[in-house]
Design a protein around this motif. Structure first.
Motif, PDB file in Angstrom:
ATOM      1  N   PRO A  21      -0.724   2.358   1.600  1.00 52.42           N
ATOM      2  CA  PRO A  21       0.035   1.952   0.391  1.00 52.42           C
ATOM      3  C   PRO A  21       0.824   0.660   0.565  1.00 52.42           C
ATOM      4  CG  PRO A  21       0.945   3.959   1.379  1.00 52.42           C
ATOM      5  CD  PRO A  21      -0.336   3.682   2.078  1.00 52.42           C
ATOM      6  N   GLU A  22       1.419   0.480   1.731  1.00 55.18           N
ATOM      7  CA  GLU A  22       2.237  -0.714   1.952  1.00 55.18           C
ATOM      8  C   GLU A  22       1.382  -1.982   1.850  1.00 55.18           C
ATOM      9  OE1 GLU A  22       5.044  -2.705   5.397  1.00 55.18           O
ATOM     10  OE2 GLU A  22       4.249  -0.692   5.742  1.00 55.18           O
ATOM     11  N   GLU A  24      -1.607  -2.242   0.448  1.00 56.44           N
ATOM     12  CA  GLU A  24      -2.207  -2.371  -0.888  1.00 56.44           C
ATOM     13  C   GLU A  24      -1.207  -2.958  -1.889  1.00 56.44           C
ATOM     14  OE1 GLU A  24      -4.563   1.195  -2.045  1.00 56.44           O
ATOM     15  OE2 GLU A  24      -4.752   1.514   0.105  1.00 56.44           O
ATOM     16  N   LYS A  25       0.048  -2.555  -1.728  1.00 61.20           N
ATOM     17  CA  LYS A  25       1.101  -3.079  -2.601  1.00 61.20           C
ATOM     18  C   LYS A  25       1.281  -4.587  -2.382  1.00 61.20           C
ATOM     19  CE  LYS A  25       5.741  -1.845  -4.086  1.00 61.20           C
ATOM     20  NZ  LYS A  25       6.962  -1.090  -3.756  1.00 61.20           N
ATOM     21  N   HIS A  26       1.189  -4.975  -1.105  1.00 63.63           N
ATOM     22  CA  HIS A  26       1.311  -6.400  -0.767  1.00 63.63           C
ATOM     23  C   HIS A  26       0.162  -7.193  -1.406  1.00 63.63           C
ATOM     24  CE1 HIS A  26       1.870 -10.054   1.680  1.00 63.63           C
ATOM     25  NE2 HIS A  26       0.536 -10.048   1.731  1.00 63.63           N
ATOM     26  N   GLU A  28      -1.508  -6.636  -4.022  1.00 61.93           N
ATOM     27  CA  GLU A  28      -1.330  -6.783  -5.472  1.00 61.93           C
ATOM     28  C   GLU A  28      -0.509  -8.019  -5.823  1.00 61.93           C
ATOM     29  OE1 GLU A  28       0.318  -3.211  -7.173  1.00 61.93           O
ATOM     30  OE2 GLU A  28      -1.401  -2.027  -6.478  1.00 61.93           O
ATOM     31  N   THR A  29       0.426  -8.344  -4.938  1.00 60.87           N
ATOM     32  CA  THR A  29       1.337  -9.445  -5.249  1.00 60.87           C
ATOM     33  C   THR A  29       1.010 -10.748  -4.515  1.00 60.87           C
ATOM     34  OG1 THR A  29       2.824  -8.695  -3.512  1.00 60.87           O
ATOM     35  CG2 THR A  29       3.276  -7.885  -5.752  1.00 60.87           C
TER      36      THR A  29
END
Lengths: 154, 159
Positions: A21-22, A24-26, A28-29
């Motif tokens: 998740p960490e 994947e979140k990165h 995205e941005t």
């Protein structure tokens, strides 16, 4: 985590979405990481189709060839051990018995001698040789001391 | 013992031959060399079967042997395999509007044997850097550097 670390993880992220998740979140941005993900995804898809699997008609003979090679190697490797084991058996059991046959003195043949000679007396020479072991009979004929034959009134 | 070993390898040849061949194809780029490498992989597996502890899937073990075998093959055949690299960067114009050129397997030839092995191992065969480092007899760090170099080189020839 740095972009480089996340980019190195992309094959795992593509394989198991939601497990990182960490990262994947990165992605995205971060445009650079998104581009990297898109590039690796396209590489995966394109290279998978670039080398189609050869048909069974081609791979079955190749499989058989590999199996044969493995059999050959097995024979090559373990055949040496089998040959060594056979040599040990020959040396341990067969050779001594051969030598002992050759080295037997006429006295050792008392039983056969008597049997053979009695058979010879009862019938003829050829019959006697059939009753006893041929080799022993021949040995007796050639090597038996004269007194044994005389004692038996031959 | 010998018969049991052979039976295990026979069953692996039946189950995993195609998968090992696919790895070899991606690394060597042609069926003939891939077939030779695949054969070598199963013979190596037979030879090293005693070191397979069985705590991982046989295919994971075979993958590592395959990567190592093909890497050694590429190193041995370096001149034959990698001599026509110069033309690749100008071989095809990018498709207008597309982000990258259409992928051509020949692009892989711009990569060194180590870069190609690491890239294929990572992107297609799902091996970790640690497993690749062990298979290729190199450090984990060197495998990571080779991976990033490989991606960089491919990006360059494909954009």
């Amino acid at each position: 985590m740095t972009c480089k670390e996340i980019q190195a993880m992309i094959p795992e992220i593509l394989r198991e979405p939601g497990k990182h998740p960490e990262a994947e979140k990165h992605i995205e941005t971060c445009e650079a990481c998104r581009n990297e993900l898109a590039f690796i995804r396209s590489l995966q898809q394109e290279l998978r189709g670039a080398f189609p699997q050869p048909p069974l008609t081609e791979t079955i003979p190749r499989r058989i060839k590999v199996m044969r090679k493995v059999r050959y190697r097995t024979l090559q490797r373990y055949g040496i051990y089998a040959a060594a084991a056979a040599a040990v058996i020959v040396l341990t059991f067969l050779l001594p018995s051969l030598f002992s046959t050759q080295d037997r003195t006429p006295e050792m043949y008392t039983y056969y001698e008597t049997e053979t000679l009695e058979a010879m007396m009862a019938a003829d020479l050829s019959e006697g040789m059939r009753i006893s072991d041929e080799a022993i009979a021949l040995y007796l004929i050639e090597n038996a001391p004269m007194n044994t034959l005389e004692d038996l009134s031959f | 013992m010998a018969r049991q070993k052979r039976k295990i390898i026979d069953s692996w040849i039946i189950q995993y031959y195609d998968k090992v061949l696919a790895i070899s194809l991606r690394l060597t780029g042609n069926r003939e060399d891939a077939g030779d490498c695949t054969q070598e992989v199963f013979i190596k597996a037979w030879e090293k079967l005693g070191s397979f502890r069985g705590d991982s899937h046989p295919m994971a073990w075979l993958k590592r042997i395959a990567i190592n075998t093909c890497y050694n093959f590429l190193n041995r055949n370096k001149v034959k395999q990698w001599d026509a690299v110069e033309d690749i960067s100008t071989s095809e114009e990018p498709v207008p509007g597309a982000q990258f050129r259409t992928f051509d397997p020949a692009y892989l030839r711009v990569l060194s044997p180590l870069e190609r092995s690491v890239l294929v191992g990572r992107v297609y065969d799902e091996l970790s850097f640690k497993a690749l480092a062990a298979a290729l007899d190199t450090s984990e760090n060197s495998a990571k550097v080779s991976y990033h170099n490989a991606i960089g080189k491919l990006r360059k020839v494909m954009t």
